[in-house]
Design a protein around this motif. Structure first.
Motif, PDB file in Angstrom:
ATOM      1  N   LEU A  38       0.831  -1.210   0.000  1.00 38.60           N
ATOM      2  CA  LEU A  38       0.000   0.000   0.000  1.00 38.60           C
ATOM      3  C   LEU A  38       0.867   1.262   0.000  1.00 38.60           C
ATOM      4  O   LEU A  38       0.588   2.220  -0.730  1.00 38.60           O
ATOM      5  CB  LEU A  38      -0.928  -0.008   1.216  1.00 38.60           C
ATOM      6  CG  LEU A  38      -2.081  -1.029   1.174  1.00 38.60           C
ATOM      7  CD1 LEU A  38      -2.764  -1.101   2.524  1.00 38.60           C
ATOM      8  CD2 LEU A  38      -3.082  -0.672   0.082  1.00 38.60           C
ATOM      9  N   ASN A  39       1.914   1.252   0.808  1.00 35.38           N
ATOM     10  CA  ASN A  39       2.806   2.414   0.876  1.00 35.38           C
ATOM     11  C   ASN A  39       3.545   2.635  -0.446  1.00 35.38           C
ATOM     12  O   ASN A  39       3.777   3.777  -0.851  1.00 35.38           O
ATOM     13  CB  ASN A  39       3.824   2.244   2.003  1.00 35.38           C
ATOM     14  CG  ASN A  39       3.184   2.310   3.382  1.00 35.38           C
ATOM     15  OD1 ASN A  39       2.065   2.797   3.537  1.00 35.38           O
ATOM     16  ND2 ASN A  39       3.878   1.812   4.391  1.00 35.38           N
ATOM     17  N   ARG A  40       3.929   1.539  -1.099  1.00 35.74           N
ATOM     18  CA  ARG A  40       4.653   1.644  -2.366  1.00 35.74           C
ATOM     19  C   ARG A  40       3.764   2.235  -3.462  1.00 35.74           C
ATOM     20  O   ARG A  40       4.213   2.952  -4.333  1.00 35.74           O
ATOM     21  CB  ARG A  40       5.143   0.259  -2.781  1.00 35.74           C
ATOM     22  CG  ARG A  40       6.016   0.270  -4.031  1.00 35.74           C
ATOM     23  CD  ARG A  40       6.131  -1.126  -4.652  1.00 35.74           C
ATOM     24  NE  ARG A  40       6.663  -2.092  -3.723  1.00 35.74           N
ATOM     25  CZ  ARG A  40       6.145  -3.303  -3.530  1.00 35.74           C
ATOM     26  NH1 ARG A  40       5.087  -3.685  -4.208  1.00 35.74           N
ATOM     27  NH2 ARG A  40       6.677  -4.136  -2.664  1.00 35.74           N
ATOM     28  N   GLY A  41       2.495   1.872  -3.421  1.00 37.82           N
ATOM     29  CA  GLY A  41       1.548   2.427  -4.385  1.00 37.82           C
ATOM     30  C   GLY A  41       1.300   1.576  -5.608  1.00 37.82           C
ATOM     31  O   GLY A  41       0.517   1.946  -6.478  1.00 37.82           O
ATOM     32  N   TYR A  42       1.929   0.406  -5.671  1.00 41.29           N
ATOM     33  CA  TYR A  42       1.667  -0.521  -6.770  1.00 41.29           C
ATOM     34  C   TYR A  42       2.070  -1.937  -6.338  1.00 41.29           C
ATOM     35  O   TYR A  42       2.865  -2.126  -5.415  1.00 41.29           O
ATOM     36  CB  TYR A  42       2.413  -0.124  -8.043  1.00 41.29           C
ATOM     37  CG  TYR A  42       3.929  -0.097  -7.926  1.00 41.29           C
ATOM     38  CD1 TYR A  42       4.699  -1.220  -8.232  1.00 41.29           C
ATOM     39  CD2 TYR A  42       4.594   1.050  -7.509  1.00 41.29           C
ATOM     40  CE1 TYR A  42       6.083  -1.200  -8.125  1.00 41.29           C
ATOM     41  CE2 TYR A  42       5.975   1.088  -7.402  1.00 41.29           C
ATOM     42  CZ  TYR A  42       6.709  -0.035  -7.709  1.00 41.29           C
ATOM     43  OH  TYR A  42       8.078  -0.014  -7.586  1.00 41.29           O
TER      44      TYR A  42
END
Length: 284
Positions: A38-42
């Motif tokens: 989720l933090n990475r965004g992908y």
């Protein structure tokens, strides 16, 4: 009954407290994959690119297939956007190593579930059940599997060359003659030319071939040697595994059934029945 002194008790307590940071660290590590993604965004997914209808390049060089659609469901569940995904093209023997070394978050590559593999990775719930089927010409003299079986040794079955090929065919058609071929193309050529009455191949491949050649072939209506296909995560990431399982479960039985059914029909030519409402059928 053995009694311990106050001093010994203090030592035991101190030893337990000393282990707490390690236990907390191990727990948080096992639960942090979901938040990491989720933090990475992908999402990063390991898959292949050469096996239709599972994972392959279309005429526009886009990666497509049933495995790809399953991965996109996970990305949609994470970000409400199926495009937030990066695919890592990997060989079959890299599926487990890439998970273990954190190169990918998820492997979706028609991976057969086995007890030995389950000791190395965490398997999701199955999203497809593979098996061996028999492909016939649509105008074949044999209507279906029962007709093939009744014909006994008059039937010739083409199959891809393999040490277990004859045993595999005879598990379904004990008396059939078995012709083995070095390639799938030659196997289908034998069927098309009439040298073989049926071709034994994976049920998914059979269905895909029928989609590609509408009206020319038919399924005998019988499949055997079942095996489950699942995606896999790194072993120990239970929170992450639970999330992916929710995505797949609801795709096959709930809110995202439409997307799953559309993909299934596109790649296998089969229209799935709508899940029944009321009592969840999976608990019957």
């Amino acid at each position: 009954m053995r009694l311990i002194t106050k001093s010994q008790c203090s030592k035991y307590l101190l030893g337990s407290f000393a282990l707490l940071p390690l236990l907390i660290s191990a727990t948080s590590h096992a639960e942090e994959k979901l938040q990491e993604v989720l933090n990475r965004g992908y999402l990063i997914v390991g898959t292949g690119s050469t096996n239709a209808p599972w994972h392959f390049k279309d005429k526009n060089n886009n990666l497509v297939g049933f495995d790809i659609d399953m991965a996109k469901l996970v990305a949609k569940g994470l970000f409400d956007d199926e495009t937030k995904i990066k695919f890592v093209d990997q060989s079959g023997d890299a599926r487990i190593p890439n998970l273990v070394t954190n190169k990918v978050d998820l492997s979706c590559q028609f991976m057969t579930v086995t007890p030995s593999r389950a000791q190395q990775v965490g398997f999701t719930i199955p999203y497809y059940r593979e098996g061996v089927g028999l492909l016939l010409m649509n105008k074949s003299q044999y209507a279906d599997y029962d007709a093939l079986k009744d014909a006994g040794d008059d039937v010739v079955v083409a199959v891809l060359q393999n040490v277990y090929a004859e045993e595999m065919v005879h598990a379904a058609l004990p008396k059939a003659k078995v012709d083995q071929y070095e390639s799938v193309a030659l196997m289908y050529q034998a069927l098309n030319s009439g040298r073989a009455d049926a071709a034994a191949t994976d049920q998914s491949s059979l269905r895909w071939y029928m989609v590609q050649n509408p009206g020319r072939y038919k399924d005998s209506g019988y499949a055997w040697m079942p095996q489950s296909y699942s995606c896999a995560v790194k072993k120990g990431d239970q929170e992450w595994l639970n999330f992916v399982n929710v995505v797949f479960h609801e795709a096959m039985t709930g809110v995202d059934f439409g997307a799953y059914a559309q993909s299934f029909e596109q790649w296998f030519g089969v229209e799935l029945p709508m899940p029944k409402t009321g009592f969840p059928v999976e608990y019957k």
